[in-house]
Motif scaffolding. Structure first.
Motif, PDB file in Angstrom:
ATOM      1  N   MET A   1      49.648 -22.212  -9.260  1.00 30.58           N
ATOM      2  CA  MET A   1      48.222 -22.056  -9.425  1.00 30.58           C
ATOM      3  C   MET A   1      47.898 -22.248 -10.897  1.00 30.58           C
ATOM      4  SD  MET A   1      45.983 -18.562  -8.760  1.00 30.58           S
ATOM      5  CE  MET A   1      47.113 -18.115  -7.510  1.00 30.58           C
ATOM      6  N   ASP A   2      46.859 -23.023 -11.161  1.00 28.70           N
ATOM      7  CA  ASP A   2      46.499 -23.260 -12.564  1.00 28.70           C
ATOM      8  C   ASP A   2      45.704 -22.075 -13.108  1.00 28.70           C
ATOM      9  OD1 ASP A   2      43.799 -23.514 -11.840  1.00 28.70           O
ATOM     10  OD2 ASP A   2      43.820 -25.689 -11.926  1.00 28.70           O
ATOM     11  N   SER A   3      45.534 -22.048 -14.419  1.00 32.03           N
ATOM     12  CA  SER A   3      44.884 -20.901 -15.060  1.00 32.03           C
ATOM     13  C   SER A   3      43.425 -20.774 -14.645  1.00 32.03           C
ATOM     14  CB  SER A   3      45.009 -21.001 -16.580  1.00 32.03           C
ATOM     15  OG  SER A   3      44.341 -22.145 -17.060  1.00 32.03           O
ATOM     16  N   GLY A   4      42.751 -21.883 -14.388  1.00 31.87           N
ATOM     17  CA  GLY A   4      41.359 -21.820 -13.953  1.00 31.87           C
ATOM     18  C   GLY A   4      41.223 -21.128 -12.607  1.00 31.87           C
ATOM     19  N   GLU A   5      42.096 -21.473 -11.686  1.00 30.85           N
ATOM     20  CA  GLU A   5      42.064 -20.841 -10.362  1.00 30.85           C
ATOM     21  C   GLU A   5      42.424 -19.360 -10.472  1.00 30.85           C
ATOM     22  OE1 GLU A   5      41.565 -20.190  -6.302  1.00 30.85           O
ATOM     23  OE2 GLU A   5      40.795 -21.724  -7.644  1.00 30.85           O
ATOM     24  N   ARG A   8      39.376 -17.571 -11.661  1.00 29.08           N
ATOM     25  CA  ARG A   8      38.362 -17.487 -10.600  1.00 29.08           C
ATOM     26  C   ARG A   8      38.721 -16.407  -9.586  1.00 29.08           C
ATOM     27  NH1 ARG A   8      38.278 -22.898 -11.853  1.00 29.08           N
ATOM     28  NH2 ARG A   8      39.879 -23.482 -10.340  1.00 29.08           N
ATOM     29  N   ARG A   9      39.964 -16.332  -9.180  1.00 26.62           N
ATOM     30  CA  ARG A   9      40.384 -15.301  -8.219  1.00 26.62           C
ATOM     31  C   ARG A   9      40.233 -13.906  -8.814  1.00 26.62           C
ATOM     32  NH1 ARG A   9      45.509 -17.372  -4.644  1.00 26.62           N
ATOM     33  NH2 ARG A   9      44.554 -19.305  -3.955  1.00 26.62           N
ATOM     34  N   HIS A  13      37.601 -10.964  -7.555  1.00 28.09           N
ATOM     35  CA  HIS A  13      38.093  -9.615  -7.254  1.00 28.09           C
ATOM     36  C   HIS A  13      37.301  -8.576  -8.048  1.00 28.09           C
ATOM     37  CE1 HIS A  13      40.858  -6.610  -5.873  1.00 28.09           C
ATOM     38  NE2 HIS A  13      41.238  -6.314  -7.103  1.00 28.09           N
ATOM     39  N   VAL A  14      37.086  -8.835  -9.324  1.00 26.23           N
ATOM     40  CA  VAL A  14      36.293  -7.919 -10.153  1.00 26.23           C
ATOM     41  C   VAL A  14      34.889  -7.788  -9.568  1.00 26.23           C
ATOM     42  CG1 VAL A  14      35.202  -7.610 -12.422  1.00 26.23           C
ATOM     43  CG2 VAL A  14      37.616  -8.267 -12.275  1.00 26.23           C
ATOM     44  N   GLN A  15      34.295  -8.902  -9.185  1.00 26.81           N
ATOM     45  CA  GLN A  15      32.949  -8.874  -8.606  1.00 26.81           C
ATOM     46  C   GLN A  15      32.921  -8.031  -7.334  1.00 26.81           C
ATOM     47  OE1 GLN A  15      31.392 -12.675  -7.374  1.00 26.81           O
ATOM     48  NE2 GLN A  15      29.339 -11.855  -7.096  1.00 26.81           N
ATOM     49  N   GLY A  16      33.898  -8.227  -6.480  1.00 30.59           N
ATOM     50  CA  GLY A  16      33.958  -7.445  -5.241  1.00 30.59           C
ATOM     51  C   GLY A  16      34.098  -5.956  -5.501  1.00 30.59           C
ATOM     52  N   LEU A  17      34.953  -5.603  -6.460  1.00 29.11           N
ATOM     53  CA  LEU A  17      35.124  -4.192  -6.812  1.00 29.11           C
ATOM     54  C   LEU A  17      33.832  -3.623  -7.392  1.00 29.11           C
ATOM     55  CD1 LEU A  17      38.669  -4.321  -8.442  1.00 29.11           C
ATOM     56  CD2 LEU A  17      38.083  -3.273  -6.247  1.00 29.11           C
ATOM     57  N   ASN A  41      30.635 -14.212 -16.961  1.00 32.58           N
ATOM     58  CA  ASN A  41      31.659 -15.235 -17.211  1.00 32.58           C
ATOM     59  C   ASN A  41      33.017 -14.822 -16.664  1.00 32.58           C
ATOM     60  OD1 ASN A  41      29.903 -17.045 -18.427  1.00 32.58           O
ATOM     61  ND2 ASN A  41      30.307 -16.278 -20.496  1.00 32.58           N
ATOM     62  N   ILE A  42      33.338 -13.531 -16.742  1.00 32.62           N
ATOM     63  CA  ILE A  42      34.596 -13.045 -16.163  1.00 32.62           C
ATOM     64  C   ILE A  42      34.548 -13.218 -14.650  1.00 32.62           C
ATOM     65  CG2 ILE A  42      35.992 -10.985 -15.702  1.00 32.62           C
ATOM     66  CD1 ILE A  42      35.158 -10.016 -18.564  1.00 32.62           C
ATOM     67  N   GLU A  43      33.444 -12.810 -14.034  1.00 28.78           N
ATOM     68  CA  GLU A  43      33.335 -12.879 -12.575  1.00 28.78           C
ATOM     69  C   GLU A  43      33.331 -14.310 -12.049  1.00 28.78           C
ATOM     70  OE1 GLU A  43      30.097 -10.473 -11.156  1.00 28.78           O
ATOM     71  OE2 GLU A  43      31.127  -8.606 -11.718  1.00 28.78           O
ATOM     72  N   ARG A  44      32.808 -15.245 -12.810  1.00 28.21           N
ATOM     73  CA  ARG A  44      32.806 -16.647 -12.382  1.00 28.21           C
ATOM     74  C   ARG A  44      34.099 -17.365 -12.745  1.00 28.21           C
ATOM     75  NH1 ARG A  44      28.028 -16.099 -14.675  1.00 28.21           N
ATOM     76  NH2 ARG A  44      28.509 -17.437 -16.429  1.00 28.21           N
TER      77      ARG A  44
END
Length: 119
Positions: A1-5, A8-9, A13-17, A41-44
């Motif tokens: 998995m690349d750093s961008g993905e 994003r994941r 997860h942060v957004q869901g929490l 920006n963290i959540e996106r």
């Protein structure tokens, strides 16, 4: 998995929490001493975050730091069942629920999916 993905994941997860905790981006930003843009920006997955900020986020969301990063199946247990990525927000909503609530919701889902016979 690349750093961008990976970013994003982590962000999803942060957004869901955050949403499960009932906080807005503005409220979380205020509690961790950062701007709303930073939280967005963290959540996106636009930006990664420093460990110190991740610790503040975990504290404000009421989870351990390791839980903040628990959005991937563990590589030390490849036999562990994996869930579709889309199930993440559902699990995030269940965090912090007591056992009775989870059992009740589980039964509702079973009935809704036709997996349980109604008496």
């Amino acid at each position: 998995m690349d750093s961008g993905e990976l970013r994003r994941r982590f962000g999803r997860h942060v957004q869901g929490l955050r949403e499960a905790k009932g906080l807005t981006q503005e409220q979380l930003a205020d509690r961790i001493g950062r701007s709303v843009d930073t939280v967005g920006n963290i959540e996106r997955g636009v930006n990664a975050t420093r460990i110190e900020i991740a610790h503040r986020i975990a504290t404000e969301l009421g989870v351990g730091l390791s839980d903040l990063f628990a959005f991937e199946p563990r590589p030390d247990n490849p036999a562990a069942p994996t869930m579709p990525e889309e199930a993440g927000p559902l699990f995030d909503l269940l965090r912090g629920c007591d056992g009775e609530t989870i059992r009740g919701l589980t039964e509702l889902v079973r009935v809704g999916l036709g997996l349980t016979r109604r008496p």
